[in-house]
Scaffold this motif. Structure first.
Motif, PDB file in Angstrom:
ATOM      1  N   VAL A   1       3.885 -13.432  -1.744  1.00 52.75           N
ATOM      2  CA  VAL A   1       3.898 -12.519  -3.170  1.00 52.75           C
ATOM      3  C   VAL A   1       3.479 -11.052  -2.572  1.00 52.75           C
ATOM      4  CG1 VAL A   1       3.527 -14.253  -4.703  1.00 52.75           C
ATOM      5  CG2 VAL A   1       1.721 -13.125  -4.024  1.00 52.75           C
ATOM      6  N   ARG A   2       4.164  -9.971  -3.182  1.00 55.25           N
ATOM      7  CA  ARG A   2       4.205  -8.625  -2.426  1.00 55.25           C
ATOM      8  C   ARG A   2       3.588  -7.816  -3.762  1.00 55.25           C
ATOM      9  NH1 ARG A   2       9.425 -10.269  -2.143  1.00 55.25           N
ATOM     10  NH2 ARG A   2       9.940  -8.697  -3.745  1.00 55.25           N
ATOM     11  N   LEU A   3       2.166  -7.629  -3.761  1.00 59.57           N
ATOM     12  CA  LEU A   3       1.431  -6.826  -4.717  1.00 59.57           C
ATOM     13  C   LEU A   3       1.000  -5.432  -4.552  1.00 59.57           C
ATOM     14  CD1 LEU A   3      -0.555  -9.971  -5.897  1.00 59.57           C
ATOM     15  CD2 LEU A   3       1.464  -9.344  -6.669  1.00 59.57           C
ATOM     16  N   GLY A   4       1.637  -4.776  -5.454  1.00 60.38           N
ATOM     17  CA  GLY A   4       1.298  -3.017  -4.954  1.00 60.38           C
ATOM     18  C   GLY A   4       0.266  -2.635  -6.270  1.00 60.38           C
ATOM     19  N   THR A   5       1.166  -2.428  -7.370  1.00 56.50           N
ATOM     20  CA  THR A   5       0.227  -1.843  -8.433  1.00 56.50           C
ATOM     21  C   THR A   5      -1.182  -2.509  -9.217  1.00 56.50           C
ATOM     22  OG1 THR A   5       2.390  -1.199  -9.396  1.00 56.50           O
ATOM     23  CG2 THR A   5       0.733  -0.825 -10.977  1.00 56.50           C
ATOM     24  N   LEU A   6      -0.754  -3.878  -9.230  1.00 59.93           N
ATOM     25  CA  LEU A   6      -1.732  -4.662  -9.685  1.00 59.93           C
ATOM     26  C   LEU A   6      -3.054  -4.735  -8.704  1.00 59.93           C
ATOM     27  CD1 LEU A   6      -2.272  -6.745 -12.260  1.00 59.93           C
ATOM     28  CD2 LEU A   6      -1.614  -8.605 -10.442  1.00 59.93           C
TER      29      LEU A   6
ATOM     30  N   THR B   1       0.895  -1.149  -0.054  1.00 63.00           N
ATOM     31  CA  THR B   1      -0.003   0.230   0.073  1.00 63.00           C
ATOM     32  C   THR B   1       0.926   1.310  -0.123  1.00 63.00           C
ATOM     33  OG1 THR B   1      -0.069  -0.196   2.479  1.00 63.00           O
ATOM     34  CG2 THR B   1      -1.849  -1.129   1.016  1.00 63.00           C
ATOM     35  N   LYS B   2       2.346   1.167  -0.412  1.00 63.76           N
ATOM     36  CA  LYS B   2       2.908   2.212  -0.460  1.00 63.76           C
ATOM     37  C   LYS B   2       2.635   3.351  -1.152  1.00 63.76           C
ATOM     38  CE  LYS B   2       6.496   0.257  -3.755  1.00 63.76           C
ATOM     39  NZ  LYS B   2       7.475  -0.444  -3.803  1.00 63.76           N
ATOM     40  N   TYR B   3       1.762   2.908  -2.218  1.00 66.81           N
ATOM     41  CA  TYR B   3       1.517   4.178  -3.268  1.00 66.81           C
ATOM     42  C   TYR B   3       0.244   4.925  -2.738  1.00 66.81           C
ATOM     43  CZ  TYR B   3       4.289   0.830  -6.124  1.00 66.81           C
ATOM     44  OH  TYR B   3       5.187  -0.210  -6.831  1.00 66.81           O
TER      45      TYR B   3
ATOM     46  N   MET C   1       6.216  -9.947  -7.729  1.00 71.15           N
ATOM     47  CA  MET C   1       5.495  -8.555  -7.706  1.00 71.15           C
ATOM     48  C   MET C   1       4.281  -8.467  -8.548  1.00 71.15           C
ATOM     49  SD  MET C   1       8.693  -6.395  -6.406  1.00 71.15           S
ATOM     50  CE  MET C   1       8.641  -5.207  -7.501  1.00 71.15           C
ATOM     51  N   SER C   2       3.992  -7.557  -8.970  1.00 70.98           N
ATOM     52  CA  SER C   2       2.681  -7.352  -9.881  1.00 70.98           C
ATOM     53  C   SER C   2       2.928  -7.926 -11.157  1.00 70.98           C
ATOM     54  CB  SER C   2       2.356  -6.018  -9.935  1.00 70.98           C
ATOM     55  OG  SER C   2       1.839  -5.521  -8.963  1.00 70.98           O
ATOM     56  N   ASP C   3       4.304  -7.910 -11.794  1.00 71.84           N
ATOM     57  CA  ASP C   3       4.454  -8.226 -13.046  1.00 71.84           C
ATOM     58  C   ASP C   3       4.887  -9.533 -12.934  1.00 71.84           C
ATOM     59  OD1 ASP C   3       4.006  -5.810 -14.220  1.00 71.84           O
ATOM     60  OD2 ASP C   3       5.983  -5.106 -13.995  1.00 71.84           O
TER      61      ASP C   3
HETATM   62  C1  LIG Z   1       7.032  -1.428  -4.359  1.00 70.34           C
HETATM   63  C2  LIG Z   1       7.280  -3.040  -3.969  1.00 70.34           C
HETATM   64  C3  LIG Z   1       6.705  -4.129  -4.177  1.00 70.34           C
HETATM   65  C4  LIG Z   1       5.334  -3.989  -4.909  1.00 70.34           C
HETATM   66  O1  LIG Z   1       5.673  -3.631  -6.318  1.00 70.34           O
HETATM   67  P1  LIG Z   1       4.475  -3.795  -7.551  1.00 70.34           P
HETATM   68  O2  LIG Z   1       5.118  -3.838  -8.812  1.00 70.34           O
HETATM   69  O3  LIG Z   1       3.808  -2.464  -7.370  1.00 70.34           O
HETATM   70  O4  LIG Z   1       3.678  -4.909  -7.148  1.00 70.34           O
HETATM   71  C5  LIG Z   1       6.959  -5.408  -3.746  1.00 70.34           C
HETATM   72  N1  LIG Z   1       7.876  -5.352  -3.009  1.00 70.34           N
HETATM   73  C6  LIG Z   1       8.961  -4.420  -2.822  1.00 70.34           C
HETATM   74  C7  LIG Z   1      10.081  -4.730  -1.913  1.00 70.34           C
HETATM   75  C8  LIG Z   1       8.415  -3.132  -3.011  1.00 70.34           C
HETATM   76  O5  LIG Z   1       9.230  -2.015  -2.905  1.00 70.34           O
END
Ligand SMILES: *Cc1c(COP(=O)(O)O)cnc(C)c1O
Length: 230
Positions: free
Chosen positions: A217-222, A34-36, A202-204
């Motif tokens: 899995v760490r998902l932001g953008t998606l 949720t950093k964005y 991550m998202s991609d």
């Molecule tokens: C920002 C970030 C993500 C998420 O990235 P997205 O491509 O937006 O899913 C995952 N891991 C780390 C360490 C990040 O800094």
């Protein structure tokens, strides 16, 4: 797409990646990065039933954490400066970015003072890019030996970031190497308990990461988009 629809769509893709690789969906957890996005969007993510929240900057995360009363389980995913550890301990249960011994010692000191334990992933720079944080793969065994005696820092697995590539398939060797490193370390019996977890994808590239054994899995953008307009 609404947040609810995006989550459903992602969960479907996680499920299919598990099926393709013969894995159980129970092994794979989603951290919503949720950093964005704003406090309100972060709250919506929790309301939709995603309980794992990932943030990479204490100054952005702490106001959200306070406003949400610590709801959910918080994952620190960015480079962690030692002087910020005191703010993170007691709020973030997981640190995905343990990348140096001095940080392990600071985490130990602060967690002990608060009477809590922190769960950590050892960040490994598999791709070898100079822009990436993390220890070198060959340093991992010594790191685990050095930290095995820390009672308040429990290393539960490894984390890596794949390079940015055009075709996600190109990330596969990086994810596979992290899994093989974990299995190799476990075979040496260096940590108190075997390392179970792999934080990668991550998202991609999360589907490839899952096929190669990701448990987080760490998902932001998606999931939440890059900003408030999505
Ligand atoms: C920002 C970030 C993500 C998420 O990235 P997205 O491509 O937006 O899913 C995952 N891991 C780390 C360490 C990040 O800094």
């Amino acid at each position: 797409m609404s947040l609810k629809e995006r989550i459903a769509h992602i969960e479907q893709r996680v499920k299919e990646a598990c099926e393709r690789s013969g894995r159980s969906i129970e092994e794979v957890h989603i951290v919503a990065v949720t950093k964005y996005v704003s406090l309100d969007t972060t709250r919506s993510v929790l309301d939709e039933g995603i309980s794992h929240i990932g943030e990479n900057r204490p100054q952005n995360a702490l106001p959200k954490w306070e406003a949400l009363g610590g709801r959910g389980t918080w994952h620190f995913i960015g480079h962690l400066q030692s002087n910020k550890v005191k703010d993170v301990i007691g709020r973030f249960q997981y640190i995905h970015s343990l990348d140096r011994l001095s940080l392990a010692r600071e985490l130990e000191k602060r967690a002990a003072a608060k009477g809590t334990q922190v769960l950590a992933f050892l960040q490994v720079n598999i791709s070898g890019e100079s822009s990436k944080q993390g220890i070198q793969p060959h340093e991992a065994a010594a790191f685990l030996k050095e930290t095995a005696g820390l009672p308040h820092v429990k290393i539960i697995g490894l984390m890596t970031m794949a390079p940015i590539v055009d075709d996600p398939e190109q990330t596969r060797p990086v994810f596979r190497a992290l899994r093989e490193l974990r299995d190799d370390l476990n075979a040496q019996g260096l940590s108190k308990e075997p390392l179970k977890e792999l934080s990668m994808g991550m998202s991609d590239d999360f589907e490839i990461a899952i096929e190669e054994g990701a448990t987080w899995v760490r998902l932001g953008t998606l999931l939440v988009g890059k900003g408030e307009e999505t």
